[in-house]
Design a protein around this motif. Structure first.
Motif, PDB file in Angstrom:
ATOM      1  N   LEU A   1       0.985  -1.146   0.043  1.00 38.99           N
ATOM      2  CA  LEU A   1       0.010  -0.338   0.084  1.00 38.99           C
ATOM      3  C   LEU A   1       1.011   1.198  -0.121  1.00 38.99           C
ATOM      4  N   LYS A   2       0.782   1.976  -1.007  1.00 39.62           N
ATOM      5  CA  LYS A   2       1.332   3.399  -1.168  1.00 39.62           C
ATOM      6  C   LYS A   2       0.826   4.336  -0.396  1.00 39.62           C
ATOM      7  N   ILE A   3       0.960   5.113   0.394  1.00 40.46           N
ATOM      8  CA  ILE A   3       0.133   6.089   1.025  1.00 40.46           C
ATOM      9  C   ILE A   3       1.213   7.550   0.669  1.00 40.46           C
TER      10      ILE A   3
ATOM     11  N   GLY B   1       2.134  11.280   1.105  1.00 44.24           N
ATOM     12  CA  GLY B   1       2.020  12.170   2.412  1.00 44.24           C
ATOM     13  C   GLY B   1       0.742  13.178   2.496  1.00 44.24           C
ATOM     14  N   GLU B   2       0.511  13.553   1.165  1.00 47.03           N
ATOM     15  CA  GLU B   2      -0.667  14.553   1.025  1.00 47.03           C
ATOM     16  C   GLU B   2      -2.088  13.836   1.823  1.00 47.03           C
ATOM     17  N   VAL B   3      -2.319  12.621   1.763  1.00 44.92           N
ATOM     18  CA  VAL B   3      -3.236  11.867   2.216  1.00 44.92           C
ATOM     19  C   VAL B   3      -3.262  12.299   3.829  1.00 44.92           C
TER      20      VAL B   3
ATOM     21  N   GLY C   1       6.359  11.557   1.680  1.00 47.16           N
ATOM     22  CA  GLY C   1       6.654  12.519   2.515  1.00 47.16           C
ATOM     23  C   GLY C   1       6.334  13.883   2.294  1.00 47.16           C
ATOM     24  N   GLY C   2       5.532  14.228   1.232  1.00 48.55           N
ATOM     25  CA  GLY C   2       5.315  15.369   0.448  1.00 48.55           C
ATOM     26  C   GLY C   2       4.472  16.290   1.365  1.00 48.55           C
ATOM     27  N   ASN C   3       3.683  15.727   2.368  1.00 46.87           N
ATOM     28  CA  ASN C   3       2.962  16.522   3.120  1.00 46.87           C
ATOM     29  C   ASN C   3       3.930  17.476   4.159  1.00 46.87           C
ATOM     30  N   ILE C   4       5.192  16.957   4.294  1.00 48.14           N
ATOM     31  CA  ILE C   4       6.253  17.753   4.969  1.00 48.14           C
ATOM     32  C   ILE C   4       7.342  18.414   4.197  1.00 48.14           C
ATOM     33  N   PHE C   5       7.737  17.774   3.328  1.00 46.49           N
ATOM     34  CA  PHE C   5       9.008  18.099   2.646  1.00 46.49           C
ATOM     35  C   PHE C   5       9.172  17.506   1.241  1.00 46.49           C
ATOM     36  N   ARG C   6       9.275  18.117   0.462  1.00 47.72           N
ATOM     37  CA  ARG C   6       9.459  17.658  -1.177  1.00 47.72           C
ATOM     38  C   ARG C   6      10.992  18.052  -1.674  1.00 47.72           C
TER      39      ARG C   6
ATOM     40  N   ALA D   1      18.122  18.312  -0.256  1.00 48.82           N
ATOM     41  CA  ALA D   1      16.776  18.335  -0.152  1.00 48.82           C
ATOM     42  C   ALA D   1      16.117  17.086  -0.180  1.00 48.82           C
ATOM     43  N   ASP D   2      16.697  16.136  -0.983  1.00 51.13           N
ATOM     44  CA  ASP D   2      15.970  14.960  -1.085  1.00 51.13           C
ATOM     45  C   ASP D   2      16.050  14.121   0.113  1.00 51.13           C
ATOM     46  N   TYR D   3      17.520  14.252   0.710  1.00 51.14           N
ATOM     47  CA  TYR D   3      17.699  13.562   1.967  1.00 51.14           C
ATOM     48  C   TYR D   3      16.805  14.073   3.190  1.00 51.14           C
TER      49      TYR D   3
ATOM     50  N   GLY E   1      13.735  14.882   2.371  1.00 54.15           N
ATOM     51  CA  GLY E   1      12.370  14.459   2.069  1.00 54.15           C
ATOM     52  C   GLY E   1      12.231  13.146   2.564  1.00 54.15           C
ATOM     53  N   MET E   2      13.499  12.401   2.744  1.00 51.66           N
ATOM     54  CA  MET E   2      13.463  11.187   3.027  1.00 51.66           C
ATOM     55  C   MET E   2      13.490  11.107   4.537  1.00 51.66           C
ATOM     56  N   LEU E   3      13.942  11.946   5.226  1.00 53.51           N
ATOM     57  CA  LEU E   3      13.737  12.137   6.726  1.00 53.51           C
ATOM     58  C   LEU E   3      12.146  12.283   6.878  1.00 53.51           C
TER      59      LEU E   3
ATOM     60  N   ALA F   1      11.946   6.314   4.669  1.00 53.19           N
ATOM     61  CA  ALA F   1      13.098   6.953   4.039  1.00 53.19           C
ATOM     62  C   ALA F   1      13.325   6.519   2.595  1.00 53.19           C
ATOM     63  N   GLY F   2      12.229   6.017   1.875  1.00 53.97           N
ATOM     64  CA  GLY F   2      12.350   5.808   0.582  1.00 53.97           C
ATOM     65  C   GLY F   2      13.172   4.663   0.082  1.00 53.97           C
ATOM     66  N   THR F   3      14.029   5.004  -1.078  1.00 57.17           N
ATOM     67  CA  THR F   3      14.964   3.897  -1.489  1.00 57.17           C
ATOM     68  C   THR F   3      16.393   4.269  -0.595  1.00 57.17           C
ATOM     69  N   GLY F   4      16.296   5.414  -0.210  1.00 53.87           N
ATOM     70  CA  GLY F   4      17.648   5.623   0.641  1.00 53.87           C
ATOM     71  C   GLY F   4      18.609   6.249  -0.278  1.00 53.87           C
ATOM     72  N   ASN F   5      17.979   6.639  -1.552  1.00 50.46           N
ATOM     73  CA  ASN F   5      18.856   7.456  -2.562  1.00 50.46           C
ATOM     74  C   ASN F   5      18.210   8.722  -2.863  1.00 50.46           C
ATOM     75  N   PRO F   6      18.747   9.722  -3.023  1.00 48.69           N
ATOM     76  CA  PRO F   6      18.354  10.939  -3.458  1.00 48.69           C
ATOM     77  C   PRO F   6      17.950  11.018  -5.147  1.00 48.69           C
ATOM     78  N   PHE F   7      17.280  11.634  -5.686  1.00 49.49           N
ATOM     79  CA  PHE F   7      16.650  11.601  -6.918  1.00 49.49           C
ATOM     80  C   PHE F   7      15.440  10.554  -7.440  1.00 49.49           C
ATOM     81  N   PHE F   8      15.191   9.774  -6.266  1.00 50.45           N
ATOM     82  CA  PHE F   8      14.130   9.036  -6.475  1.00 50.45           C
ATOM     83  C   PHE F   8      12.899   9.414  -5.447  1.00 50.45           C
ATOM     84  N   THR F   9      11.611   8.696  -5.750  1.00 52.09           N
ATOM     85  CA  THR F   9      10.573   8.879  -5.134  1.00 52.09           C
ATOM     86  C   THR F   9      10.019   7.692  -4.382  1.00 52.09           C
ATOM     87  N   THR F  10       8.952   8.049  -3.722  1.00 53.72           N
ATOM     88  CA  THR F  10       8.440   6.765  -2.871  1.00 53.72           C
ATOM     89  C   THR F  10       7.592   6.067  -3.735  1.00 53.72           C
ATOM     90  N   ASP F  11       7.246   6.659  -5.009  1.00 51.94           N
ATOM     91  CA  ASP F  11       6.619   5.738  -5.729  1.00 51.94           C
ATOM     92  C   ASP F  11       7.463   4.535  -6.348  1.00 51.94           C
ATOM     93  N   THR F  12       8.777   5.166  -6.628  1.00 51.44           N
ATOM     94  CA  THR F  12       9.480   3.921  -6.974  1.00 51.44           C
ATOM     95  C   THR F  12      10.012   3.188  -6.105  1.00 51.44           C
TER      96      THR F  12
HETATM   97  N1  UDP Z   1      12.838  10.845  -1.702  1.00 49.42           N
HETATM   98  C1  UDP Z   1      14.283  10.629  -2.100  1.00 49.42           C
HETATM   99  N2  UDP Z   1      14.394   9.109  -2.451  1.00 49.42           N
HETATM  100  C2  UDP Z   1      13.767   8.241  -2.227  1.00 49.42           C
HETATM  101  C3  UDP Z   1      12.189   8.809  -1.963  1.00 49.42           C
HETATM  102  C4  UDP Z   1      11.982   9.925  -1.500  1.00 49.42           C
HETATM  103  O1  UDP Z   1      14.921  11.318  -2.226  1.00 49.42           O
HETATM  104  O2  UDP Z   1      13.806   7.128  -2.540  1.00 49.42           O
HETATM  105  C5  UDP Z   1      12.573  12.071  -1.017  1.00 49.42           C
HETATM  106  C6  UDP Z   1      12.248  13.197  -2.326  1.00 49.42           C
HETATM  107  O3  UDP Z   1      12.763  14.557  -1.960  1.00 49.42           O
HETATM  108  C7  UDP Z   1      10.910  13.338  -2.204  1.00 49.42           C
HETATM  109  C8  UDP Z   1      10.412  13.155  -0.820  1.00 49.42           C
HETATM  110  O4  UDP Z   1      11.403  12.467  -0.419  1.00 49.42           O
HETATM  111  O5  UDP Z   1      10.395  14.708  -2.519  1.00 49.42           O
HETATM  112  C9  UDP Z   1       9.086  12.641  -0.385  1.00 49.42           C
HETATM  113  O6  UDP Z   1       8.585  11.780  -0.879  1.00 49.42           O
HETATM  114  P1  UDP Z   1       7.530  11.750  -2.178  1.00 49.42           P
HETATM  115  O7  UDP Z   1       7.641  13.111  -2.864  1.00 49.42           O
HETATM  116  O8  UDP Z   1       7.690  10.553  -2.925  1.00 49.42           O
HETATM  117  O9  UDP Z   1       6.439  11.557  -1.312  1.00 49.42           O
HETATM  118  P2  UDP Z   1       4.649  11.762  -1.605  1.00 49.42           P
HETATM  119  O10 UDP Z   1       4.682  12.257  -2.929  1.00 49.42           O
HETATM  120  O11 UDP Z   1       4.352  10.239  -1.950  1.00 49.42           O
HETATM  121  O12 UDP Z   1       4.106  12.088  -0.509  1.00 49.42           O
END
Ligand code: UDP
Length: 237
Positions: free
Chosen positions: A11-13, A15-17, A54-59, A73-75, A77-79, A133-144
């Motif tokens: 289940l992918k949730i 942040g905005e939810v 994490g988009g409800n807090i930081f993107r 910034a991505d780190y 976001g992961m936090l 903490a996502g994939t642990g790598n910047p430049f990725f997303t939590t969808d990935t």
């Molecule tokens: N992020 C990242 N690597 C990852 C997953 C997330 O760097 O593998 C960072 C990225 O900055 C992203 C933020 O964490 O903008 C929050 O994740 P995401 O935007 O996917 O959250 P959602 O849109 O699902 O709330």
């Protein structure tokens, strides 16, 4: 009693939810309702892993467009996803759902590190595993992250819970005439550049043949409906 369609799901949730009507941060009421829905699905015997955004807090992208170094910034976001993960864990444990949070960036005092086999063992034991903490790598997303973890743990489907009730050809918040798709192929999503998931996430699901069901969490009971095989939202396969 209806039988679930899936044994193991991700289940992918987004942040905005979690923000409810506030538009920022975590709304405790929203998270409690969400926890209740998760409990109902788990009680059907479904093994559930959750990838939390994490988009409800930081993107990361948003901050880097204002001049911040993108990786930093991505780190951040992961936090942010870890904050959400802990909030969700708290809400679930309050209603007696056993959970483990696993983080892709080590933070041993507050959560387990991500260990694939351990995550799978938790699932077998009926625990909900929250991947933070996502994939642990910047430049990725939590969808990935959802696509990657679903592949790793052998999940049969990704349920992407958002604020919109499916995939549209235009943003329904701004376009009244927007059309909702019932079904799409991965290639449709890529070609039409539909803003469902980023291309990396979609490509991985396409390679691994993992269907994605996009639906809204605003309507109570939707997660359970999807798991029981009812047609809700849009399916990408
Ligand atoms: N992020 C990242 N690597 C990852 C997953 C997330 O760097 O593998 C960072 C990225 O900055 C992203 C933020 O964490 O903008 C929050 O994740 P995401 O935007 O996917 O959250 P959602 O849109 O699902 O709330």
């Amino acid at each position: 009693m209806k039988r679930p369609h899936y044994k193991r799901i991700v289940l992918k949730i987004s942040g905005e939810v979690l923000t409810g009507e506030k538009g920022y941060g975590i709304d405790p009421e929203v998270i409690l309702k969400l926890a209740q829905e998760i409990k109902e699905v788990v009680s059907l015997g479904v093994e559930m892993a959750i990838v939390i955004g994490g988009g409800n807090i930081f993107r990361g992208v948003a901050a880097s467009s204002k001049g911040m170094d993108r990786a930093t910034a991505d780190y951040m976001g992961m936090l942010a996803t870890i904050l959400n993960g802990l909030a969700l864990q708290d809400a679930l444990e309050k209603i007696d759902v056993h959970t483990r949070v696993q983080t892709a960036i080590e933070m041993r005092e507050i959560a387990e590190p991500y260990i694939r086999r351990r995550a799978m063992r938790h699932l077998e034991k009926g625990r909900v595993v929250i991947f933070a903490a996502g994939t642990g790598n910047p430049f990725f997303t939590t969808d990935t992250t959802a696509s990657l973890r679903a592949t790793e743990i052998g999940a049969e489907v990704i349920l992407k819970a958002t604020k919109v009730d499916g995939i549209y050809d235009a943003d329904p918040a701004f376009h009244k005439e927007a059309h909702k798709y019932e079904e799409l192929t991965y290639l449709d999503v890529l070609k039409k550049q539909l803003k469902v998931m980023d291309a990396t996430a979609i490509s991985l699901c396409m390679d691994q043949k993992i269907p994605i069901i996009v639906f809204s969490l605003k309507e109570r009971g939707n997660v359970q409906k999807v798991v029981l095989g009812e047609k809700v939202g849009t399916e990408v396969k």
